[in-house]
Design an enzyme around this catalytic site. Structure first.
Site, PDB file in Angstrom:
ATOM      1  N   HIS A   1       0.616  -1.067  -0.195  1.00  0.00           N
ATOM      2  CA  HIS A   1      -0.131  -0.305  -0.280  1.00  0.00           C
ATOM      3  C   HIS A   1       0.566   1.259  -0.098  1.00  0.00           C
ATOM      4  CE1 HIS A   1       0.653  -0.397   4.454  1.00  0.00           C
ATOM      5  NE2 HIS A   1       0.234   0.993   4.203  1.00  0.00           N
TER       6      HIS A   1
ATOM      7  N   ASP B   1      -0.846  -7.435   0.833  1.00  0.00           N
ATOM      8  CA  ASP B   1      -0.108  -6.108   1.237  1.00  0.00           C
ATOM      9  C   ASP B   1       1.263  -6.094   1.337  1.00  0.00           C
ATOM     10  OD1 ASP B   1      -0.390  -3.541   1.828  1.00  0.00           O
ATOM     11  OD2 ASP B   1       0.268  -3.336   3.319  1.00  0.00           O
TER      12      ASP B   1
ATOM     13  N   SER C   1       5.474   1.762   7.724  1.00  0.00           N
ATOM     14  CA  SER C   1       4.806   0.389   7.049  1.00  0.00           C
ATOM     15  C   SER C   1       5.478  -0.173   5.618  1.00  0.00           C
ATOM     16  CB  SER C   1       3.690   1.068   6.755  1.00  0.00           C
ATOM     17  OG  SER C   1       2.349   0.588   7.064  1.00  0.00           O
TER      18      SER C   1
END
Length: 298
Positions: free
Chosen positions: A50, A80, A155
């Site tokens: 993402h 992801d 992330s």
């Protein structure tokens, strides 16, 4: 007591310093960069899907300050994960460890490099469970939840245990408001598929399904109360070619009971592509079986 705390503090700082050498900055979206982790000495880098908004014009910032162009090897939105390639000399990936040794309460560090220097946040494993399926249909081998604060840009960075080993990739995208780690087993499986095929291979039957209660006699015979009714069968699909019809109710796939949606999906892994599998089903109140050749989802 103060000496114990000092030793713990120094140990944590040492872990951040050593493992941080394998954490890179990923510039693949507008504004805030994200993080990634070295996977191989050849320059394969794992990050979160993402945070990779671009398919090209991607760059990676290394701990020594050098920034190099990176190629997108592949991505898997359902787990992801994305893999980049940025060759560079003298790359040393971290040690990756499985989830079998993890326990709720274990101390973990989330590392990130959204800027030039490595950043860290401390927490614990707050929940552990078995395999689970994401909203996009991706199979995650272990549910690993932490209470670490996912700062902007973290992330795609590593979650690290007290031994300094990477136990997963941090993500804030799979469940809103929850800090999760994609475990090493899932990362390894996805990286292998993406580097070999450019995508994660998934097996395919070509059916729409919904749980359906079995007649009492069959439920007792099979020792299961529900099966999966076929609400659609795609023309030309493996299911159609095998002779399955809308209205049939699957009760087993390769001798494994299928009671719920996930029971069948968990069987349709990439390594089943091309296999001939026996399926048992109910048609007109009678238990029948046939063979189906599992295909690859395009």
């Amino acid at each position: 007591m103060s000496s114990v705390l000092i030793n713990v503090s120094n140990d944590l700082a040492e872990i951040v310093g050593s493992t941080g050498l394998a954490v890179v900055r990923v510039d693949a979206r507008r504004r805030l960069p994200a993080s990634g982790v070295l996977w191989s000495p050849e320059g394969l880098i794992v990050t979160a899907h993402h945070v990779v908004h671009n398919d090209d014009n991607i760059s990676v910032g290394f701990p020594d300050g050098e920034t190099t162009p990176a190629e997108l090897v592949g991505r898997d939105p359902t787990t992801d994960l994305a893999v980049l390639r940025a060759p560079k000399a003298n790359l040393v990936p971290p040690t990756w460890e499985g989830a079998d040794s993890l326990q709720v309460g274990h101390i973990v560090l989330a590392l990130g490099r959204p800027a030039d220097s490595v950043q860290a946040t401390l927490g614990i494993i707050s929940a552990l469970e078995g395999g689970w399926r994401t909203r996009g249909g991706g199979q995650i081998d272990h549910y690993v939840q932490t209470d670490v604060v996912m700062y902007p840009g973290f992330s795609g960075g590593p979650l690290v245990n007290a031994a300094g080993h990477v136990i997963g990739i941090s993500t804030s995208a799979l469940r809103r408001g929850t800090s999760l780690a994609i475990p090493t087993a899932t990362v390894r499986r996805v990286v292998e598929d993406l580097t070999a095929h450019g995508q994660v291979r998934r097996a395919y039957l070509g059916v729409g399904i919904q749980p359906a209660r079995l007649p009492a006699t069959l439920a007792k015979q099979l020792e299961q109360e529900t099966g999966l009714m076929l609400v659609s069968v795609e023309p030309g699909s493996p299911a159609a070619s095998a002779g399955l019809f809308m209205g049939d109710t699957l009760v087993s796939f390769d001798d494994q009971p299928v009671r719920h949606h996930d029971d069948l999906l968990s069987q349709l892994t990439g390594d089943r592509i091309g296999e001939t599998v026996v399926v048992r089903f109910v048609r007109g109140g009678q238990l029948q079986e046939l063979t189906v050749v599992v295909a690859e989802q395009s």
